[in-house]
Design an enzyme around this catalytic site. Structure first.
Site, PDB file in Angstrom:
ATOM      1  CB  SER A   1      -0.173  -8.062  -1.232  1.00 25.67           C
ATOM      2  OG  SER A   1      -1.183  -8.825  -0.499  1.00 25.67           O
TER       3      SER A   1
ATOM      4  CD  GLU B   1      -9.634   4.236   0.898  1.00 25.75           C
ATOM      5  OE1 GLU B   1      -9.771   5.260   0.517  1.00 25.75           O
ATOM      6  OE2 GLU B   1      -9.128   3.337   0.171  1.00 25.75           O
TER       7      GLU B   1
ATOM      8  CE  LYS C   1      -4.184  -1.906   0.150  1.00 27.60           C
ATOM      9  NZ  LYS C   1      -5.441  -1.645  -0.845  1.00 27.60           N
TER      10      LYS C   1
HETATM   11  C1  LIG Z   1      -1.639  -7.117   2.441  1.00 25.74           C
HETATM   12  C2  LIG Z   1      -2.991  -6.477   1.632  1.00 25.74           C
HETATM   13  N1  LIG Z   1      -3.234  -7.285   0.289  1.00 25.74           N
HETATM   14  C3  LIG Z   1      -4.194  -6.796  -0.369  1.00 25.74           C
HETATM   15  C4  LIG Z   1      -4.928  -6.017   0.076  1.00 25.74           C
HETATM   16  C5  LIG Z   1      -6.148  -5.759  -1.101  1.00 25.74           C
HETATM   17  O1  LIG Z   1      -6.040  -4.603  -1.675  1.00 25.74           O
HETATM   18  P1  LIG Z   1      -5.799  -4.424  -3.148  1.00 25.74           P
HETATM   19  O2  LIG Z   1      -6.738  -5.595  -3.819  1.00 25.74           O
HETATM   20  O3  LIG Z   1      -5.908  -3.190  -3.510  1.00 25.74           O
HETATM   21  O4  LIG Z   1      -4.370  -4.848  -3.398  1.00 25.74           O
HETATM   22  C6  LIG Z   1      -4.735  -5.383   1.264  1.00 25.74           C
HETATM   23  C7  LIG Z   1      -5.754  -4.343   1.735  1.00 25.74           C
HETATM   24  O5  LIG Z   1      -6.192  -3.760   2.598  1.00 25.74           O
HETATM   25  C8  LIG Z   1      -3.799  -5.686   2.183  1.00 25.74           C
HETATM   26  O6  LIG Z   1      -3.771  -5.079   3.400  1.00 25.74           O
END
Ligand SMILES: Cc1ncc(COP(=O)(O)O)c(C=O)c1O
Lengths: 327, 390
Positions: free
Chosen positions: B376, B110, B88
């Site tokens: 992620s 948000e 993020k």
């Molecule tokens: C670690 C992690 N992966 C994925 C997401 C999902 O968001 P996005 O689909 O925008 O990557 C989040 C959202 O809070 C997250 O914290």
């Protein structure tokens, strides 16, 4: 009537020779039935019929358009102190729609905005959102609302506007939605999240051919060029958002806002203008009326209904307090 | 060719369905974002923050035991090693520089899982800007450690109390705040959602993920593309970033993983690509979960970051055009995947990421394939949930 004002040839002949239009205007035809009767009469007695009506360039849709729109008619009759009241359909009770509209009419309201309750009303504050949530819990749907409005239309000639969010329109089917709105006898639409660009390219012709008055919003941040564009696309009235806010957020009117209203007035727009957001009582209504053709009240009325769900009584008291000696 | 057009459309998805009150803000951003991003000064500042503050490049790690287990080569793109623990921050660093150039002094955001909220609070602290984060009441409870981090960083966390009290409602409240504060405020959206130009802007900031994957993979394998990229999709920002430089490279399969909650048709799911129909949410025409009457349905996922009833317009386009494959998972499969990665590779993944890991179990591949999975985020924030289900 905007057709007569805008295009110089309603029936395909120059305006000056369109006796038909004036004839029809003077006979005050406001329903499709009445119009059909008139046409039948005209075909049976061509010598007495207005020229325009039987002209080869006659366009049924244009005629229907120019005759039906009650919002335009209202502003021809009255261009000061116009009071437009918003309510959320299905609130406080699922079947209060008719009662509310008729009570508002009786109390002296000029125009009614019927809110289609929505799960995620981005432009609205907590009062309207809560009423929407309650209405959905009561079981309100678009289909039911259309049925209710068709029934109300048999009992009143009050100009009616539907207000909702574009996702609701998309799910109903855009074309089907616009057609249904016209069919049940609603005169106008406000879809705050439908972009001007999309409207102009995809829906404007449809709305105009159905005689629907689509209103757009302007805010203190809207640039003059865009205001001109909005004025061009609008039929009915322009919705002047009094301050940069969601509905129900602020009350009272500041000097900055007055300067903004004056700035809009100086632009000499072709459309009538109603001020909304933050209009809640007699004083703010009066002020708004000094700077525009009238005003729109939403959250304050919803709050009143919340405190006193007896629709007839609440509405009479509320509207009287807004208008005082004005009417 | 997959690219956004001038009006913000990917095919039929995207656009800017916003109330007039938001128009000036969105317009200002639309007119400036590409210009600012192209400025050498901006790029220099952005790149140096990514390197020195965020800790990029993040490693592309060959997960040996995972690869052995599945009989295929699996690389993990370690976004969990970014400062604050998820991808993020790539976006918030970019957007805070954008906000400064636009002369904004107040930042709103948000958040669902709290990762975006923390990443926003972090860059606001760095730049000395006021920060307000909207978060659903339910999420405040289930992501308590991240709430504490935001407070520690000086941000104000405001609860969203309407609807399902999760990410959708927090987004509604943030948008309302922006309507009420049209001059001094910049809204840092946390995913590739919202009105144009947000989906494109956020995807560009996150595209550093696939930019690095390309050269890192070349170092590892001699080829600068994998056979498939796998990422979880809430709104879709880590997926957009991991897919970005492969969007038009059809040698690369794109696999988007969603949360099926307690089952796709259980009524408690967030599997937008399966349950979603065309509509408008938060200013964008996309796929979303809704009733026949156009009321937005409240989603359900154990992972707050995937608990969103829509997906970004880019993903709606990729999925409906067949360019990307969408897979969804039950939450307990994800829990198992999280446990597996923790004990086999020594990496505790975020719950969101765990969904992407479970895709390995069902997707088809050749033993010679090279897969890249976007890891992620890290799982510290989810330990409570993990412990409950161990
Ligand atoms: C670690 C992690 N992966 C994925 C997401 C999902 O968001 P996005 O689909 O925008 O990557 C989040 C959202 O809070 C997250 O914290």
């Amino acid at each position: 009537m905007w057709v007569a004002q805008q295009s110089q040839s309603v029936f395909g002949v120059p305006l000056g020779t369109q006796h038909g239009l004036f004839w029809i205007k003077n006979t005050h035809i406001t329903s499709l039935k009445g119009l059909q009767k008139t046409l039948r009469y005209a075909l049976s007695y061509p010598n007495f019929a207005p020229k325009g009506l039987l002209h080869p360039g006659f366009r049924w849709r244009t005629l229907k358009h120019s005759i039906m729109n009650r919002i335009e008619q209202l502003f021809q009759r009255k261009d000061k102190n116009v009071l437009n009241i918003y309510f959320t359909a299905g609130y406080p009770g699922l079947n209060d729609t008719e009662d509310i509209i008729l009570s508002l009419e009786k109390a002296g309201v000029d125009l009614v905005e019927v809110g289609m309750p929505y799960s995620d009303p981005l432009a609205d504050g907590p009062t309207i959102q809560e009423s929407g949530t309650a209405a959905l819990e009561n079981g309100m749907t678009l289909q039911l609302l259309f049925e209710q409005l068709a029934a109300v239309r048999k009992k009143t000639e009050m100009p009616l506007i539907m207000m909702g969010y574009f996702n609701q329109v998309m799910q109903y089917g855009e074309k089907a939605f616009f057609e249904k709105v016209a069919e049940v006898g609603v005169d106008g639409l406000i879809l705050p999240d439908l972009p001007l660009f999309e409207y102009e390219n995809h829906y404007k012709d449809l709305a105009e051919s159905l005689g629907l008055a689509v209103s757009f919003l302007i805010t203190p941040q809207t640039e003059p060029e865009r205001i001109r564009k909005i004025d061009d696309l609008t039929h009915g009235f322009i919705y002047i958002v009094s301050s940069s806010s969601i509905t129900g957020a602020k009350s009272g009117i500041t000097d900055t806002q007055l300067a903004y209203f004056n700035r809009i007035n100086d632009m000499q727009l072709k459309n009538k203008r109603l001020i909304g957001f933050g209009i809640s009582d007699h004083e703010t209504f009066e002020t708004a009326c000094q700077y525009a053709n009238g005003a729109i009240i939403g959250s304050a009325y919803i709050k009143a209904l919340k405190n006193n769900p007896n629709v007839a009584e609440c509405t009479a008291e509320f509207v009287t307090a807004i208008l005082l000696d004005r009417h | 060719m997959i690219a956004v057009d001038e009006r913000g459309y990917y095919g039929e998805f995207g656009g800017a369905y916003i109330p007039e009150m938001l128009w000036p803000n969105v317009q200002e951003l639309r007119e400036n974002y590409l210009k600012f991003m192209a400025e050498p000064d901006f790029q220099r500042e952005f790149q140096s923050l990514l390197r020195d503050f965020v800790g990029r490049p993040t490693p592309l790690y060959l997960a040996k035991r995972l690869s052995e287990h599945f009989g295929v080569t699996i690389y993990l793109k370690r976004e969990d090693l970014c400062h604050t623990g998820a991808h993020k921050i790539n976006n918030t660093v970019g957007q805070i520089l954008m906000a400064k150039r636009l002369g904004k002094t107040r930042i709103i955001a948000e958040t669902g899982a709290g990762q975006h909220g923390v990443a926003t609070a972090t860059v606001c602290a760095l730049m000395g800007l006021e920060c307000i984060v909207y978060m659903g009441e339910v999420d405040i409870e289930r992501q308590a450690p991240n709430v504490a981090r935001m407070k520690m960083l000086g941000a104000e966390v405001r609860p969203a109390t309407s609807g399902s009290k999760t990410l959708k409602d927090a987004t509604n409240e943030a948008i309302r705040d922006w309507i009420n504060n049209p001059v001094d405020t910049h809204y840092i959206i946390g995913s590739v959602v919202g009105p144009h130009p947000y989906p494109d802007m956020v995807a560009r900031f996150q595209s550093v993920i696939s930019e690095e994957i390309k050269w890192q993979l070349e170092e590892h394998t001699g080829k600068d593309y994998p056979d498939a990229v796998i990422a979880c999709v809430g709104g879709g920002s880590n997926a957009a970033g991991a897919f970005y430089h492969f969007l038009n490279d059809t040698r690369v399969r794109l696999i988007a993983v969603e949360a099926a909650g307690e089952g796709i048709h259980s009524g408690k799911s967030a599997a937008t690509s399966v349950l979603g129909t065309k509509g408008v949410i938060h200013g964008s025409r996309t796929l979303l979960m809704q009733t026949a009457d156009g009321q937005i349905v409240e989603p359900h996922s154990i992972s707050a970051g995937l608990d969103y009833p829509g997906i970004g317009p880019l993903h709606a386009h990729l999925i409906s055009s067949g360019r990307a494959e969408a897979i969804c998972f039950f939450f307990f499969e994800s829990l198992e995947a999280a446990l597996f990665l923790s004990r086999q590779e020594g990496i505790i993944p975020a719950l969101e990421t765990a969904h992407a890991l479970s895709a390995l179990r069902v997707m088809k591949y050749n033993p010679t394939d090279v897969l890249v999975l976007c890891l992620s985020g890290r799982g510290d924030k989810d330990l409570n949930t993990y412990m409950k289900h161990l």
